[in-house]
Design an enzyme around this catalytic site. Structure first.
Site, PDB file in Angstrom:
ATOM      1  N   LYS A 178       0.837  -1.202   0.000  1.00  0.00           N
ATOM      2  CA  LYS A 178       0.000   0.000   0.000  1.00  0.00           C
ATOM      3  C   LYS A 178       0.875   1.257   0.000  1.00  0.00           C
ATOM      4  O   LYS A 178       0.616   2.228  -0.715  1.00  0.00           O
ATOM      5  CB  LYS A 178      -0.875  -0.026   1.261  1.00  0.00           C
ATOM      6  CG  LYS A 178      -2.155   0.760   1.133  1.00  0.00           C
ATOM      7  CD  LYS A 178      -2.810   0.880   2.478  1.00  0.00           C
ATOM      8  CE  LYS A 178      -4.004  -0.004   2.634  1.00  0.00           C
ATOM      9  NZ  LYS A 178      -4.663   0.195   3.932  1.00  0.00           N
ATOM     10  N   THR A 236     -12.848   6.066  15.303  1.00  0.00           N
ATOM     11  CA  THR A 236     -14.049   6.053  16.142  1.00  0.00           C
ATOM     12  C   THR A 236     -13.899   4.952  17.192  1.00  0.00           C
ATOM     13  O   THR A 236     -13.675   3.792  16.839  1.00  0.00           O
ATOM     14  CB  THR A 236     -15.290   5.794  15.268  1.00  0.00           C
ATOM     15  OG1 THR A 236     -15.298   6.790  14.246  1.00  0.00           O
ATOM     16  CG2 THR A 236     -16.571   5.873  16.083  1.00  0.00           C
ATOM     17  N   CYS A 286     -19.196   2.422   8.673  1.00  0.00           N
ATOM     18  CA  CYS A 286     -19.253   3.272   9.870  1.00  0.00           C
ATOM     19  C   CYS A 286     -20.564   3.138  10.655  1.00  0.00           C
ATOM     20  O   CYS A 286     -20.562   2.635  11.774  1.00  0.00           O
ATOM     21  CB  CYS A 286     -19.034   4.724   9.472  1.00  0.00           C
ATOM     22  SG  CYS A 286     -17.481   4.943   8.589  1.00  0.00           S
ATOM     23  N   ALA A 319     -36.101   7.699   2.898  1.00  0.00           N
ATOM     24  CA  ALA A 319     -36.525   6.326   3.210  1.00  0.00           C
ATOM     25  C   ALA A 319     -36.008   5.402   2.117  1.00  0.00           C
ATOM     26  O   ALA A 319     -35.816   5.822   0.977  1.00  0.00           O
ATOM     27  CB  ALA A 319     -38.041   6.260   3.280  1.00  0.00           C
TER      28      ALA A 319
HETATM   29  C1  UGA Z   1     -21.019   8.419   7.979  1.00  0.00           C
HETATM   30  C2  UGA Z   1     -21.340   9.802   8.592  1.00  0.00           C
HETATM   31  O1  UGA Z   1     -22.311  10.458   7.769  1.00  0.00           O
HETATM   32  C3  UGA Z   1     -20.070  10.653   8.659  1.00  0.00           C
HETATM   33  O2  UGA Z   1     -20.359  11.895   9.287  1.00  0.00           O
HETATM   34  C4  UGA Z   1     -19.028   9.899   9.481  1.00  0.00           C
HETATM   35  O3  UGA Z   1     -17.802  10.625   9.571  1.00  0.00           O
HETATM   36  C5  UGA Z   1     -18.749   8.561   8.816  1.00  0.00           C
HETATM   37  O4  UGA Z   1     -19.981   7.802   8.746  1.00  0.00           O
HETATM   38  C6  UGA Z   1     -17.732   7.832   9.645  1.00  0.00           C
HETATM   39  O5  UGA Z   1     -18.055   7.444  10.770  1.00  0.00           O
HETATM   40  O6  UGA Z   1     -16.571   7.734   9.229  1.00  0.00           O
HETATM   41  P1  UGA Z   1     -20.649   7.528   5.493  1.00  0.00           P
HETATM   42  O7  UGA Z   1     -20.504   6.152   6.087  1.00  0.00           O
HETATM   43  O8  UGA Z   1     -19.679   7.978   4.452  1.00  0.00           O
HETATM   44  O9  UGA Z   1     -20.601   8.648   6.651  1.00  0.00           O
HETATM   45  O10 UGA Z   1     -22.088   7.539   4.826  1.00  0.00           O
HETATM   46  P2  UGA Z   1     -23.439   8.366   4.994  1.00  0.00           P
HETATM   47  O11 UGA Z   1     -23.498   9.415   3.975  1.00  0.00           O
HETATM   48  O12 UGA Z   1     -23.671   8.730   6.412  1.00  0.00           O
HETATM   49  O13 UGA Z   1     -24.495   7.231   4.598  1.00  0.00           O
HETATM   50  C7  UGA Z   1     -24.608   6.068   5.406  1.00  0.00           C
HETATM   51  C8  UGA Z   1     -25.690   5.157   4.876  1.00  0.00           C
HETATM   52  O14 UGA Z   1     -26.964   5.710   5.138  1.00  0.00           O
HETATM   53  C9  UGA Z   1     -25.634   4.866   3.402  1.00  0.00           C
HETATM   54  O15 UGA Z   1     -25.857   3.482   3.206  1.00  0.00           O
HETATM   55  C10 UGA Z   1     -26.759   5.693   2.833  1.00  0.00           C
HETATM   56  O16 UGA Z   1     -27.300   5.144   1.655  1.00  0.00           O
HETATM   57  C11 UGA Z   1     -27.763   5.650   3.971  1.00  0.00           C
HETATM   58  N1  UGA Z   1     -28.723   6.763   4.008  1.00  0.00           N
HETATM   59  C12 UGA Z   1     -28.274   8.037   4.163  1.00  0.00           C
HETATM   60  C13 UGA Z   1     -30.073   6.509   3.933  1.00  0.00           C
HETATM   61  O17 UGA Z   1     -30.512   5.353   3.816  1.00  0.00           O
HETATM   62  N2  UGA Z   1     -30.949   7.557   4.013  1.00  0.00           N
HETATM   63  C14 UGA Z   1     -30.534   8.838   4.155  1.00  0.00           C
HETATM   64  O18 UGA Z   1     -31.399   9.747   4.224  1.00  0.00           O
HETATM   65  C15 UGA Z   1     -29.163   9.079   4.224  1.00  0.00           C
END
Ligand code: UGA
Length: 440
Positions: free
Chosen positions: A35, A122, A268, A260
């Protein structure tokens, strides 16, 4: 400042490159020499919009380098960020902290002058204090090692933007009133905080650790809340998308994270929710455990709802030809860790369906993890001869799908839009049996 970033996964690579971008001298450290060699040659081993250029520009400027040597890291840096993974433990719900322990054990014996260690991973509340003791007990510099926790809130798909334009910076320190570590980090991040009005919050170690865990638990709760409401909408012919607009217009609620659909996944939210639950259990907080469990259960129910809808629409899953559009856990990512889409695709196949999948970026990763699905070359290729089409990840490419294009290749005009990303009237007007989540 001279910075080491230990662990060059998704978070570490982004942090290292962005810290170089704002003017620091950065050494990315990883135990995987393969890597390190890739990164040193400018090749980023994951998909993230914009990261390649930031890495390449800063390698070229000489402000960014990568190594597999902790000796070099200890010699080079005054601030050491810990960005290794804390995945779900293989034997339970808690976080696996072995990568953090290993990093501390490898770095500390070489710290022979004052240094600041800053955790970004985290972690369950209480971890930072334990790691600080562990580092000081072996570091030659002993009590001259400062410790801080600085959680990362970036989203995949927006990692560079979120790092360079954070909503807030949270810094947990051991002695909030002495301010040594906090001052150093305020200076380190000053290029990010001077122009905009970015809150720089100095807290205790425990508050900083919890701030991250609580933020992800809240986001997960918001998604499970709207998914629970989507079930009520389905039972009453109400429309969850309109409803989300109606409640989201209230500033106290907010429209974001009220989509939804198939629910949350990724590396995460699910594992952080479970690790939080495990920690709450250790602390004897039964109601918190139950609350977090319900959020998780509702999320997993969404996957079952989509599988049942597919069975219902096809009559039986055995032999049904199912086109799955999207396997990444969300759009603009090639990440398939705990992807609800890949989970559903796999379960449909295990229940007898013939599943063809397409995803704009996550094909290689999915094929590696789940080699027995049929991987197609394009959206239309995946939909050839399909009895039903499932949209499981809300990529733009799928949002723009036109009924006429699809019906030229499918066997039946049936579509399950598990991310509510299409316009139901236009699909129904074209004769399709359209089903979304929580919309009539
Ligand atoms: C998430 C958090 O949003 C970040 O703030 C955090 O830093 C990160 O985890 C982490 O802990 O490192 P991420 O995993 O990149 O970020 O993704 P999100 O954008 O939060 O989406 C998470 C999931 O929720 C996805 O599967 C997405 O499709 C779903 N989602 C999101 C929904 O089903 N509905 C929504 O309205 C929004």
């Amino acid at each position: 400042m001279r910075i080491a970033v230990i662990g060059t996964g998704y978070l570490g690579t982004t942090h290292a490159a962005c810290m170089a971008q704002i003017g620091h001298d950065v050494l990315g450290v990883d135990i995987d020499p393969g890597k390190v060699a890739k990164l040193q040659s400018g090749e980023v081993p994951f998909f993230e919009p914009g990261i390649d250029n930031v890495v390449r520009d800063n390698l070229a400027s000489g402000r960014l380098r990568f190594t597999d040597s902790y000796v070099e890291a200890a010699d080079f840096a005054d601030v050491h960020f810990l960005t290794v993974g804390t995945p779900q433990s293989e034997t339970g719900l808690g976080a696996n902290l072995s990568f953090l322990n290993t990093a501390i054990d490898a770095l500390s014996p070489h710290l022979d002058r004052p240094a600041l260690i800053v955790g970004k991973s985290t972690v369950p509340v209480g971890t930072a204090e334990r790691l600080a003791r562990r580092a000081r007990s072996v570091a030659p510099a002993g009590d001259n090692i400062e410790f801080a926790w600085n959680p990362e809130f970036l989203r995949e798909g927006f990692a560079v933007h979120d790092t360079l334009h954070p909503d807030r910076i949270v810094v947990g320190v051991e002695h909030p009133y002495e301010m040594g570590a906090a001052k150093k980090l305020a200076e380190l991040y000053s290029p990010l905080t001077t122009d905009d009005d970015i809150p720089f919050l100095v807290t205790s170690l425990a508050t900083a650790e919890l701030a991250k865990v609580a933020a992800n638990a809240f986001l997960a709760t918001k998604i499970s809340f709207i998914n629970a409401i989507s079930e009520v909408c389905e039972a009453t012919s109400a429309d969850v998308t309109m409803l989300a607009g109606a409640i989201g217009a209230d500033k106290r609620i907010g429209r974001e994270f009220l989509e939804a659909g198939l629910g949350f996944g990724g590396g995460c939210l699910p594992k952080d929710l479970r690790a939080f639950r495990a920690r709450a259990d250790e602390l004897g907080l039964a109601d918190v455990v139950t609350f977090l469990q319900v959020v998780d259960n509702i999320n997993m129910t969404q996957r079952r709802r989509v599988i049942e809808a597919t069975r219902e629409i096809c009559g039986s899953l055995v032999g049904a030809r199912v086109a799955v559009l999207g396997v990444a856990f969300k759009p603009n990512s090639d990440d398939i860790r705990d992807s609800p889409a890949l989970d559903v695709a796999g379960q449909l196949q295990l229940q007898g369906a013939v599943v063809s999948v397409f995803d704009p970026k996550a094909m290689d990763n999915a094929q590696h993890l789940f080699p027995t699905l049929n991987y197609s070359l394009s959206t239309l290729d995946a939909c050839k001869g399909a009895d039903v089409v499932l949209i499981l990840t809300g990529w733009d490419e799928f949002r723009k799908l036109k009924p006429e294009k699809l019906e030229a290749v499918t066997r039946s005009k049936r579509i399950i839009d598990a991310r509510n990303c299409l316009d139901p009237p236009s699909w129904r007007a074209a004769g399709w049996n359209y089903r979304g989540i929580g919309r009539p």
